[in-house]
Design an enzyme around this catalytic site. Structure first.
Site, mmCIF file in Angstrom:
data_model
loop_
_atom_site.group_PDB
_atom_site.id
_atom_site.type_symbol
_atom_site.label_atom_id
_atom_site.label_comp_id
_atom_site.label_asym_id
_atom_site.label_seq_id
_atom_site.Cartn_x
_atom_site.Cartn_y
_atom_site.Cartn_z
ATOM 1 N N HIS A 49 7.442 -7.818 -4.032
ATOM 2 C CA HIS A 49 6.157 -7.816 -4.754
ATOM 3 C C HIS A 49 5.161 -8.775 -4.087
ATOM 4 O O HIS A 49 4.662 -9.721 -4.693
ATOM 5 C CB HIS A 49 6.360 -8.191 -6.224
ATOM 6 C CG HIS A 49 5.297 -7.604 -7.113
ATOM 7 N ND1 HIS A 49 5.585 -7.003 -8.316
ATOM 8 C CD2 HIS A 49 3.950 -7.519 -6.977
ATOM 9 C CE1 HIS A 49 4.463 -6.581 -8.886
ATOM 10 N NE2 HIS A 49 3.456 -6.879 -8.087
ATOM 11 N N GLU A 93 12.130 -4.684 -12.301
ATOM 12 C CA GLU A 93 11.899 -5.921 -11.556
ATOM 13 C C GLU A 93 12.357 -7.143 -12.358
ATOM 14 O O GLU A 93 12.105 -7.208 -13.553
ATOM 15 C CB GLU A 93 10.386 -6.029 -11.279
ATOM 16 C CG GLU A 93 10.060 -6.368 -9.842
ATOM 17 C CD GLU A 93 8.574 -6.225 -9.542
ATOM 18 O OE1 GLU A 93 7.867 -7.239 -9.549
ATOM 19 O OE2 GLU A 93 8.138 -5.096 -9.315
ATOM 20 N N ARG A 152 3.084 -0.050 -9.866
ATOM 21 C CA ARG A 152 4.103 -0.616 -10.733
ATOM 22 C C ARG A 152 5.360 0.218 -10.586
ATOM 23 O O ARG A 152 5.312 1.420 -10.361
ATOM 24 C CB ARG A 152 3.650 -0.644 -12.197
ATOM 25 C CG ARG A 152 2.666 -1.763 -12.524
ATOM 26 C CD ARG A 152 3.335 -3.138 -12.432
ATOM 27 N NE ARG A 152 2.448 -4.224 -12.827
ATOM 28 C CZ ARG A 152 1.705 -4.928 -11.995
ATOM 29 N NH1 ARG A 152 1.722 -4.621 -10.695
ATOM 30 N NH2 ARG A 152 0.951 -5.916 -12.423
#
Length: 316
Positions: A281, A263, A234
């Site tokens: 991602h 993000e 993450r």
């Protein structure tokens, strides 16, 4: 059972959801903000959410009608699990289904960063390539180097196996608890030792308050000048501003990122650098994997609907 699916899923998964539930498919691909999440919790029996949907303590503060939140994905830092538990809401995720695909992306980023593949591909696309030369885009060899895995869970172990058995790499790793048998030749060390000794460092820990900015400026400063930092976990585990500063100053050789601290915002300063590989991602972006994740999320929901404990329940 009234179910809200917050993002478009694969056709196979959506068809199964429609068979099993009184389902509403939310329009668009933007994440739910806190206010929308609060309304959804008031209107539905269950939610199938995913990355970015803000199921916060604020969204859960009024006793919700919903009693189940099934997360599409293994990471669930966008859900306040403690607040959900306090409100009597069960939370589940989809581990296992994502392991191999995410490990593959880690290897993709290791190779792309070491061999400067992203910069080389942009060079060709711009029309700047005039032919092969002996010193053009010199990168680093991966085979036989030392890799450090921060977080030796399912995904970390899958990455370590690929590195050791595929590329003959020596593996060091960190884990909160002792792991006497990691299932391959590997040595558990402190994070300090790992950062100082490894040629490639892969971040593979779950996001939590304890891992927020786990890799910050002092930790990045421990990396060797030829080291590459890879993050497939993450974004907020790595302090993005500190990483940008290190890349700008060439104090590390490169980085490979599939996730970002805020993000989907990727800072222009990061996008401008040629010594970082940036992916959108893609960790689980394979049809078979997204099907498997969706079915696992539905399995959790069906178990709950039928009065059973979801097989992948998560707790605070």
């Amino acid at each position: 059972m009234k179910l809200l699916v917050t993002r478009q899923l694969t056709p196979e998964v959506e068809a199964r959801a429609a068979r099993e539930f009184d389902v509403t498919f939310r329009k668009g691909n933007a994440p739910m903000d806190e206010a929308e999440a609060a309304q959804a919790l008031a209107d539905y029996d269950a939610l199938l959410v995913t990355l970015g949907d803000q199921v916060t303590a604020g969204a859960l503060k009024t006793a919700p009608h919903a009693k189940m939140i099934a997360n599409f994905g293994v990471g669930y830092n966008h859900i306040d699990v403690a607040a959900a538990q306090a409100a009597g809401v069960t939370v589940s995720n989809t581990p296992g289904a994502v392991t191999d695909a995410t490990a593959d992306i880690a290897l993709t980023l290791i190779l792309m960063s070491a061999r400067r593949a992203g910069a080389g591909e942009r060079f060709v696309r711009r029309g700047d390539w005039t032919g092969w030369t002996p010193t053009q885009f010199l990168g680093q060899h991966v085979s036989g180097k030392r890799v450090g895995i921060i977080g030796m869970g399912r995904i970390g172990t899958a990455i370590a196996k690929r590195c050791h058995y595929g590329f003959g790499m020596e593996v060091l790793f960190t884990k909160r608890s002792p792991l006497p048998d990691p299932g391959l030749p590997a040595r558990q060390v402190s994070q300090d030792e790992l950062l100082k000794k490894c040629d490639f460092v892969v971040v593979a820990v779950p996001a939590s308050p304890a891992t927020h900015h786990l890799i910050d400026a002092p930790e990045i400063a421990k990396l060797q000048p030829h080291a590459h930092l890879i993050n497939i976990a993450r974004g907020d585990i790595v302090q993005e501003t500190a990483l940008i500063a290190a890349l700008q100053a060439d104090t590390i050789a490169g980085a490979g990122l599939d996730v970002y601290e805020h993000e989907p915002h990727v800072p222009e300063a990061l996008r401008a650098l040629d010594n970082v590989t940036l992916l959108p991602h893609l960790g689980t972006a394979a049809l078979e994997v997204r099907d498997a994740m969706g079915h696992m999320a539905l399995d959790n929901l069906i178990a709950f609907r039928d009065g059973n404990s979801p097989p992948n329940r998560v707790t605070a």
